[in-house]
Scaffold this active site. Structure first.
Site, short mmCIF file in Angstrom:
data_model
loop_
_atom_site.label_atom_id
_atom_site.label_comp_id
_atom_site.label_asym_id
_atom_site.label_seq_id
_atom_site.Cartn_x
_atom_site.Cartn_y
_atom_site.Cartn_z
NE ARG A 158 -4.26 -1.92 0.08
CZ ARG A 158 -4.36 -2.85 -0.47
NH1 ARG A 158 -3.16 -3.12 -1.30
NH2 ARG A 158 -5.46 -3.63 -0.43
CB SER A 209 -9.79 -1.21 2.73
OG SER A 209 -10.05 -2.54 2.17
CD GLU A 279 -5.82 0.35 2.00
OE1 GLU A 279 -6.70 0.25 0.86
OE2 GLU A 279 -5.77 -0.19 2.84
#
Length: 300
Positions: A158, A209, A279
Site C-alpha cells: 500500500r 477498505s 487507507e
C-alpha cells in the site's frame, strides 16, 4: 489557458461514498502539458482520481482541486501498454484482455484509476500493479517531470515512492504477457465473484477498505473482535460482512464517517495497543471538528 474548469463544483455524486460538498474550483486536464501547467501554477493543489478512496467534507472545500477523469488515453503496442493516470482500473483490465494480454486481471473489480493505484501499489487476488510495471511518468514539485523505472519506485504494501517524495502520477507503462483471452476473462470473473462476496458493491456507497492492514494483523479481523459491526454513527455504519468497510447507508455525512472511524481506531488501540492507519484520504477545511478528528486518525 485551461479550458476544462468548473466553479462551485458539487462533488458529492462523483464520489463512491456519495458524500461531499462544493469545491471552489475544479480543473479537468486532458493532457500532460495542461496537467503540468496546473501543477506549476498551483504548487499545493490536491490531485484526485476516481474518488474511490477519498472522503470529502460535506461542508466542501475552499480551494482548487485537479480531477484526473479526462486523462484517459490507453495505447497498446504488442505487450507494451501505456495508460494515463485517469484511466479507470476496470476499463484498462478489459482493454488489455481484448488484446490478449494478461497481468491486470485484478483491476477488473477496482473502482479506482491508474494514478491512484500506482500511488498506493494497489493489489488483489495475488496480483499487484507493480508486478508488470515498467516505468511511471511523474511530476515532482521539486524537480518537475521525471520518468521513474519500477526499481526506483520503492513499492511496498500500500505504498510507493510517491508518498515519500510527493510525486503526482501522470502516466504508467506496463509490459504484459500474452494469453488466451478466454482464460483471462475467466480469471477476471473469478476476481469479480470474490470481490462481490468480500466487499460491498458500490450500490452501497462506500470508500473501499478504511484502514491499512497492520503487519500480521488484518484490520478487518481486529475490528470485528472489538465489535465494529455493531457500530452506527448517524447515516454511516460498518458493513455487516466485513468490518474494514464503512457504508453510507442513510445520507451519512463526512462527520458521521470520521466519528465512526475514530471510534473504531480507539477500540483497537484500547484492546491491542495497535494504531490503525487510514487507507483513505480526507479533503476538507471548513469544519473544525472534522479537522480535529482527522488529526487523531493519522496520529501514530
Amino acid at each position: 489557458m485551461i479550458a476544462n474548469i468548473e466553479k462551485d463544483f458539487d462533488i458529492k455524486k462523483y464520489t463512491t461514498f456519495k458524500i461531499g460538498g462544493k469545491i471552489d474550483e475544479v480543473f479537468f486536464p486532458d493532457n500532460v502539458d495542461d496537467f503540468v501547467h496546473l501543477l506549476q501554477k498551483y504548487p499545493n493543489i490536491p490531485v484526485l482520481g476516481n474518488l474511490s478512496n477519498t472522503l470529502i467534507s460535506s461542508s466542501g472545500y475552499e480551494g482548487r482541486v485537479i480531477l484526473t477523469s479526462k486523462m484517459n488515453n490507453i495505447t497498446i503496442d504488442g505487450t507494451k501498454v501505456v495508460a494515463d493516470c485517469g484511466v479507470k482500473g476496470p476499463k484498462l483490465s478489459q482493454e488489455v484482455c481484448g488484446a490478449g494480454l494478461s497481468g491486470l486481471e485484478f483491476m477488473i473489480g477496482f473502482p479506482g484509476s491508474v494514478g491512484g493505484e500506482v500511488y498506493m501499489n494497489a493489489s488483489a487476488s495475488g496480483q499487484c500493479i507493480s508486478d508488470n510495471l515498467v516505468s511511471v511518468l511523474c511530476y515532482s514539485r521539486k524537480i518537475g517531470l521525471r520518468t521513474y523505472k519500477k526499481e526506483e519506485m520503492g513499492f511496498d504494501y500500500r505504498t510507493s515512492r510517491c508518498q515519500k517524495d510527493d510525486l503526482v502520477v501522470l502516466r504508467a507503462e506496463f509490459n504484459l504477457i500474452t494469453k488466451n483471452s478466454e482464460d483471462i476473462k475467466k480469471q477476471m470473473e473469478e476476481n469479480l465473484d470474490f470481490r462481490r462476496k468480500h466487499q460491498p458493491s458500490l450500490v452501497l456507497p462506500n470508500c473501499g477498505s478504511i484502514f491499512k492492514n497492520p503487519v500480521g494483523n488484518p484490520a478487518g479481523r481486529l475490528l470485528e473482535s472489538v465489535g465494529a459491526k455493531e457500530i452506527t454513527v448517524g447515516g454511516a455504519h460498518v458493513w455487516r460482512n466485513h468490518s474494514n468497510f464503512i457504508v453510507n447507508a442513510d445520507n451519512g455525512t463526512s462527520t458521521d464517517v470520521l466519528r465512526l472511524m475514530t471510534e473504531l481506531k480507539q477500540r483497537v488501540k484500547d484492546m491491542y495497543n495497535i494504531n490503525l492507519e487510514p487507507e483513505i484520504k480526507y479533503l476538507g477545511n471548513k469544519s473544525k471538528e472534522e479537522i480535529k478528528l482527522w488529526q487523531k486518525l493519522v496520529q501514530k
